[in-house]
Design a protein around this motif. Structure first.
Motif, PDB file in Angstrom:
ATOM      1  N   GLU A  20       0.811  -1.214   0.000  1.00  0.00           N
ATOM      2  CA  GLU A  20       0.000   0.000   0.000  1.00  0.00           C
ATOM      3  C   GLU A  20       0.843   1.261   0.000  1.00  0.00           C
ATOM      4  O   GLU A  20       0.543   2.204  -0.686  1.00  0.00           O
ATOM      5  N   LYS A  21       1.891   1.256   0.823  1.00  0.00           N
ATOM      6  CA  LYS A  21       2.746   2.443   0.947  1.00  0.00           C
ATOM      7  C   LYS A  21       4.191   2.004   1.039  1.00  0.00           C
ATOM      8  O   LYS A  21       4.497   0.918   1.510  1.00  0.00           O
TER       9      LYS A  21
ATOM     10  N   ASN B 173       1.468   7.236  -6.542  1.00  0.00           N
ATOM     11  CA  ASN B 173       1.019   8.524  -6.019  1.00  0.00           C
ATOM     12  C   ASN B 173       1.991   8.976  -4.931  1.00  0.00           C
ATOM     13  O   ASN B 173       2.229   8.247  -3.969  1.00  0.00           O
TER      14      ASN B 173
ATOM     15  N   ILE C 203       2.941  10.783  -1.723  1.00  0.00           N
ATOM     16  CA  ILE C 203       2.300  11.306  -0.518  1.00  0.00           C
ATOM     17  C   ILE C 203       3.117  12.472   0.030  1.00  0.00           C
ATOM     18  O   ILE C 203       2.582  13.516   0.372  1.00  0.00           O
TER      19      ILE C 203
ATOM     20  N   THR D 203       7.669   9.283   0.159  1.00  0.00           N
ATOM     21  CA  THR D 203       6.646   8.391   0.695  1.00  0.00           C
ATOM     22  C   THR D 203       5.588   8.260  -0.390  1.00  0.00           C
ATOM     23  O   THR D 203       5.098   9.269  -0.910  1.00  0.00           O
TER      24      THR D 203
ATOM     25  N   ASP E 267       2.114   6.178  -2.210  1.00  0.00           N
ATOM     26  CA  ASP E 267       0.928   5.327  -2.169  1.00  0.00           C
ATOM     27  C   ASP E 267       1.032   4.413  -3.387  1.00  0.00           C
ATOM     28  O   ASP E 267       1.119   4.893  -4.518  1.00  0.00           O
TER      29      ASP E 267
ATOM     30  N   LYS F 186      -1.135   1.718  -4.088  1.00  0.00           N
ATOM     31  CA  LYS F 186      -2.347   0.916  -4.312  1.00  0.00           C
ATOM     32  C   LYS F 186      -2.665   0.704  -5.785  1.00  0.00           C
ATOM     33  O   LYS F 186      -3.167  -0.347  -6.163  1.00  0.00           O
TER      34      LYS F 186
END
Length: 146
Positions: free
Chosen positions: A65-66, A93, A95, A112, A114, A116
């Protein structure tokens, strides 16, 4: 990329690797490192030695997820734009992003992300980023899975 990742059955590893992961989870939950290592049954030196190198597998890195990665890149015009474009190409994405001042024509960037909606695996992402012109080094700092 110089790093190779392996999936290993924990039965063949020393138990302190599992304890480091447990301590990392305690720290992520708000516990101090001192409390986390005491509760996990490891020393602080063991925790700090391995914390950036052991992760809990969730069955597939596509379930990530991250993640937090650190990138060392050449101090050159357009390098950040190429990095943004590469991450966007894989549906990553951002963060947060933290960039250091360039020293000796290199700057460190911590991102950091994302993951998903990412269309490749984490390992493929790291290899692809490190293969890019003007990127000197890529290091996975942490990953969080489902």
């Amino acid at each position: 990329m110089n790093k190779n990742y392996l999936i290993i059955d924990k039965k063949v590893l020393p138990d302190y690797f599992e304890k480091v992961i447990t301590a990392k989870e305690y720290v992520a939950g708000g516990m101090s490192v001192v409390e986390a290592v005491e509760l996990s049954g490891i020393s602080r030196s063991t925790f700090y030695k391995y914390k950036d190198y052991v992760f809990r597998a969730s069955g597939s890195e596509r379930n990530a997820e991250k993640a937090i990665i650190q990138i060392l890149l050449k101090h050159k015009s357009g390098v950040m734009l190429k990095l943004y474009e590469a991450l966007a190409k894989y549906n990553v994405n951002i963060i947060s992003l933290n960039q250091s001042m360039a020293i000796n024509n290199a700057a460190s960037v911590e991102i950091t992300m994302d993951l998903k909606d990412m269309v490749i695996t984490v390992d493929e992402l790291l290899k692809n980023l490190e293969a890019m012109d003007d990127i000197l080094k890529v290091h996975l700092i942490a990953i969080e899975s489902l």
